[in-house]
Design an enzyme around this catalytic site. Structure first.
Site, mmCIF file in Angstrom:
data_model
loop_
_atom_site.group_PDB
_atom_site.id
_atom_site.type_symbol
_atom_site.label_atom_id
_atom_site.label_comp_id
_atom_site.label_asym_id
_atom_site.label_seq_id
_atom_site.Cartn_x
_atom_site.Cartn_y
_atom_site.Cartn_z
ATOM 1 N N LYS A 62 0.896 -1.155 0.000
ATOM 2 C CA LYS A 62 0.000 0.000 0.000
ATOM 3 C C LYS A 62 0.933 1.203 0.000
ATOM 4 O O LYS A 62 1.568 1.519 1.003
ATOM 5 C CB LYS A 62 -0.886 -0.021 1.242
ATOM 6 N N GLY A 120 4.620 4.880 10.211
ATOM 7 C CA GLY A 120 3.953 6.163 10.002
ATOM 8 C C GLY A 120 3.517 6.794 11.304
ATOM 9 O O GLY A 120 4.104 6.527 12.359
ATOM 10 N N SER A 121 2.473 7.591 11.217
ATOM 11 C CA SER A 121 2.046 8.370 12.381
ATOM 12 C C SER A 121 1.413 7.489 13.430
ATOM 13 O O SER A 121 0.875 6.418 13.149
ATOM 14 C CB SER A 121 1.047 9.442 11.954
ATOM 15 N N ARG A 122 1.486 7.950 14.672
ATOM 16 C CA ARG A 122 0.927 7.170 15.762
ATOM 17 C C ARG A 122 -0.578 7.031 15.625
ATOM 18 O O ARG A 122 -1.123 5.934 15.808
ATOM 19 C CB ARG A 122 1.260 7.829 17.106
ATOM 20 N N GLY A 163 -1.528 4.638 12.868
ATOM 21 C CA GLY A 163 -1.005 3.318 13.208
ATOM 22 C C GLY A 163 -1.836 2.635 14.280
ATOM 23 O O GLY A 163 -2.098 1.428 14.206
ATOM 24 N N GLU A 218 5.830 0.875 13.389
ATOM 25 C CA GLU A 218 6.940 1.733 13.761
ATOM 26 C C GLU A 218 6.367 3.128 13.767
ATOM 27 O O GLU A 218 6.093 3.703 12.703
ATOM 28 C CB GLU A 218 8.096 1.544 12.776
ATOM 29 N N CYS A 251 12.794 8.982 11.794
ATOM 30 C CA CYS A 251 12.151 8.333 12.958
ATOM 31 C C CYS A 251 12.998 8.513 14.204
ATOM 32 O O CYS A 251 12.504 8.488 15.314
ATOM 33 C CB CYS A 251 11.998 6.831 12.733
ATOM 34 N N GLU A 301 5.026 14.681 19.777
ATOM 35 C CA GLU A 301 6.009 14.643 18.702
ATOM 36 C C GLU A 301 5.813 15.849 17.785
ATOM 37 O O GLU A 301 4.699 16.137 17.350
ATOM 38 C CB GLU A 301 5.876 13.357 17.888
#
Lengths: 526, 526
Positions: A178, A235-237, A240, A257, A294, A386
């Site tokens: 994706k 990607g973003s929290r 995710g 991650e 990251c 973040e």
């Protein structure tokens, strides 16, 4: 306008989706010309079915076939490096050299080849043989793997060329890529080469597939699908954790991650000993790639005093003197600003930055914030927002105890770093902080900044929740990263000729260590 | 009536809970005399805090200390075997001999000692050293582990003496034992010995703790607690999935060992060749321990024909001739009946059983059901209802294709077994079913029944969801089971004297293989 084709079951064909999107060049804010489709659920289901069929086919393949494919793919990529890095440059604003061509591309090829070696030597599979009971086990492929690549590594973490892709294939799994919608052309180029390499290496249709975008709901349905083996997401929290919830409910492993602010503790003796080097290292690490790593050091902890003030001044001067880099998109700039504002609202002060930079490109001023240790301890979550990009927060702690208390309040992170004096003057403080910090990070670092993630068998690019979803796994580092996409296969009293090759009496690889009756050995079973 | 004390932070003390419960002897339905407390949330929080403190303390312990504790514990258990098995006999109805004393107890001691060996030799930690980058990594303890033991193995899977306990301790983790309420006295006896062994081996208060019962809500809060490292749960699917959802939301790993019906495919040539043996093996496996094994064969698939009918008749005769064993409790008998009824409602017929057995004890008649392959394929979920206990369903398939279609519709299971002719007459059918079956089970077995889970390094007592929560892990088999309770620790550029022992240049154990620069070796770093 005709949208670009998707790769389903070995065919490049028009998507049945009606929604489309286009990428934007963040260095100019120009919309790029190619139009890409958003795949509807029916198309995602076709992809899953094709991956399942491919998985059945490849289960009987010798492991060398996966290695051949990965090597052929790497070789074919090498012939098109210039075209790929040019596409990535347009879609990300990253400089072609050194970043894309000399950095990420080299890493990408190295990862694919390391994965090929691992696929061939099978060390990742941990073969274990008990001759007394005739029980034999190994790690084997888990099934079709969906890979969601991030925006910030268009090559080395790309959903169809990056670390998760290479690991999933090395284990023998079909991959459903994706793509990240910020760099569809780059992803498409990789997929074209990958598909050609599949055909050349005798891999079945559907072994690798590409869709560019789905709705959030369909992404969640994909990771939860009962026919899927596992997913990898970088990607973003926020996004995710939505996928994690869906995958968890479906009982499917998902490897995440997510965000990490990568705390750096600079102990007093280190600052005294190596002031200038540390200023340079921190500034370089924080602003490199416009801070879009990251492992970008987003939080620095120093102890109050003249040296700390001088450090902040010196860093601020460098932040001001360094032109703001280009960010990956307007969305990244917006969330960077939102992160900075959130940290500010906890009581942190802006030392420099926190303003728009160049209006003609996606950018934001290099931003340095500062806060007191007391403020951090009162609102640890707020200070750990973040701010992904070229920004960092320096926390000035009043005492050793306050430094330790900050370490205790850290969320899970990918990395944690401590600079200490080389003559030992910081050792007592190091010991107490390191023990605490270690439990909050995947990789504990001494005396250097966290950016730069070596593709080493010993690397851990993982860490405690919410940096990832499970602290036992790493996204970088072969063979360990391959074990994420594996299930444990056990053969009990199974007739010898029916066993997978690595579990037979004869060791198929002279370098493969197998656990035979509790002893690690390269010998055959006697 | 005073309730029995709980073990918190090294002290046996009265629970602050007001609710209590008592165990019942399932062989007589008598309520046993001891009264046990239900611990309230405040008590669970105390337990968590004590475990966290213990974890900080033991992090600096040499690994040999955990081994010493496990060995001391096993030695002290040996002095009290009769008392323990007598308690377990009263609480479970299992015979003292051979089941408890000669079977489970031997296994329990063996597991504790295997775990001690593993704690000492550190093979489980997979040390990996990259000398070029000076990055070094290993698996280390994950933090306090909550263990929820099941009802059916009062010794070998007991929350404070069983496989999860031993694995969690071997990795260096404190254990919070949540006893199973059906055998609290057995659990208490183990905990008394464990605590005495802790003190003797210099383990800190709170390293092992015991509570007997909590509310379901508090159990969910425990597994989701941010200070917990991980959980291990063995038991029913329903309760396990509730805990999984809570743990998943909290970002904590949870290892589940849930329901499994352990399909057995008996191919025509095997039935022709070894009819009587297979009848005996199946009947023995199905009724052993009143069918209360995780790997009990609850589903048998045969091909229609005279041999299949004879097989069903022969098994039914044995089911009738064998006295129904005692079940672990009234709840087990009720859910066994409910499972049988659910399967019946899908269209299966009762061949024998499905009626109460002895009213003076917890029991239910040995029950055999049969269904057609067509019926199974029309409602696969219904035919896979678990009827935990002395019951099994035989599915008679009309064709090879139908046998394969049944395999395709299987849920995740711990085991899957195929009996085939030794002369090769079943080989084509074997190949197609085995390939399919393997993807649905953790352990593929040839020519024997699934009960009997050897504590072998090669064992997989795990499998695809919903048999467990992750197909890559096993609950039985050392060292692999230890790796569940581990996080990946990475040290990047960390000064040599600050490293854990197994990552230093000198190899601390002559038998420990480490990955140094991609080579497995027992050598020191040069």
């Amino acid at each position: 306008m005709t949208s670009q084709p998707v790769l389903i079951n070995g065919q490049w064909r028009a998507s049945t989706g009606t929604e489309t999107f286009q990428a934007i060049n963040p260095a100019t804010k120009e919309t790029l010309s190619e139009v890409y489709p958003v795949s509807p659920w029916s198309e995602v289901e076709e992809v899953i079915d094709a991956a399942v069929a491919a998985f059945k086919t490849v289960r009987s393949y010798p492991v060398g076939r996966f290695a051949d494919f990965l090597e052929a793919y790497a070789a074919k990529i090498e012939l098109k490096i210039d075209e790929i890095v040019e596409a990535a440059h347009l879609e990300t604003g990253y400089p072609i050299s050194p970043r894309l061509k000399d950095g990420e591309m080299v890493r990408t090829l190295d990862q694919l080849r390391q994965a090929a070696d691992a696929a061939r030597n099978q060390t990742w599979s941990l073969p274990t043989i008990d001759t007394k009971t005739n029980i034999r086990s190994m790690l084997g492929p888990i099934g079709p793997v969906a890979v969601f690549g991030p925006n910030n590594f268009p090559l080395a973490f790309n959903s169809i060329s990056g670390g998760d892709f290479a690991a999933a294939v090395a284990a023998g799994n079909p991959v459903i890529a994706k793509g990240h919608p910020s760099h569809p052309r780059t992803t498409q180029l990789f997929a074209e080469i990958a598909q050609a390499s599949c055909e050349r290496s005798g891999m079945p249709a559907g072994f690798i597939q590409l869709i560019y975008r789905t709705s959030h709901e369909d992404g969640a349905k994909l990771v939860a699908h009962p026919k899927l083996g596992a997913s990898g997401y970088t990607g973003s929290r926020h996004a995710g954790l939505v996928l994690k919830e869906a995958a968890d409910r479906g009982g499917n492993p998902i490897y995440l991650e997510l965000s990490s602010i990568n705390p750096v503790f600079i102990l007093p003796g280190a600052l005294e000993e190596r002031f200038s080097e540390i200023v340079d290292e921190f500034t370089g690490s924080c602003l490199m790639g416009t801070g879009q790593f990251c492992t970008n050091p987003g939080l620095v902890v120093v102890k109050a005093g003249d040296a700390a003030e001088e450090f902040i001044n010196a860093v601020a001067a460098k932040f001001k003197a360094t032109p703001a880099g280009t960010l990956l998109g307007e969305g990244v700039a917006r969330s960077l600003r939102a992160g900075i504002v959130a940290i500010q609202q906890t009581g942190a002060q802006v030392v420099t930055g926190n303003e728009p930079a160049d209006a003609n490109r996606c950018s934001y001023a290099n931003t340095l914030l500062r806060a007191t240790g007391k403020s951090f301890i009162e609102n640890p979550a707020g200070h750990q927002e973040e701010a992904f990009g070229n920004a960092s927060l320096i926390v000035v702690a009043d005492s050793d105890e306050e430094m330790l208390a900050i370490a205790e309040q850290l969320e899970g992170n990918l990395t944690g770093c401590i600079y200490s004096n080389t003559e030992g003057t910081d050792d007592a403080l190091y010991d107490s902080i390191a023990e605490e910090l270690r439990r909050h990070v995947g990789r504990l670092i001494n005396d250097k900044m966290p950016t730069g993630v070596a593709v080493s068998p010993a690397m851990n690019h993982g860490g405690p929740y919410p940096a990832t979803g499970h602290p036992g796994f790493t996204a970088v580092g072969i063979p360990a990263s391959i074990r994420r996409f594996a299930s444990l296969e056990c053969y009990d009293n199974v007739r010898l000729h029916r066993l997978p090759e690595v579990l037979r009496d004869e060791n198929p690889h002279e370098s493969l260590h197998r656990d035979i009756d509790g002893i690690m050995t390269t010998d055959d079973v006697k």
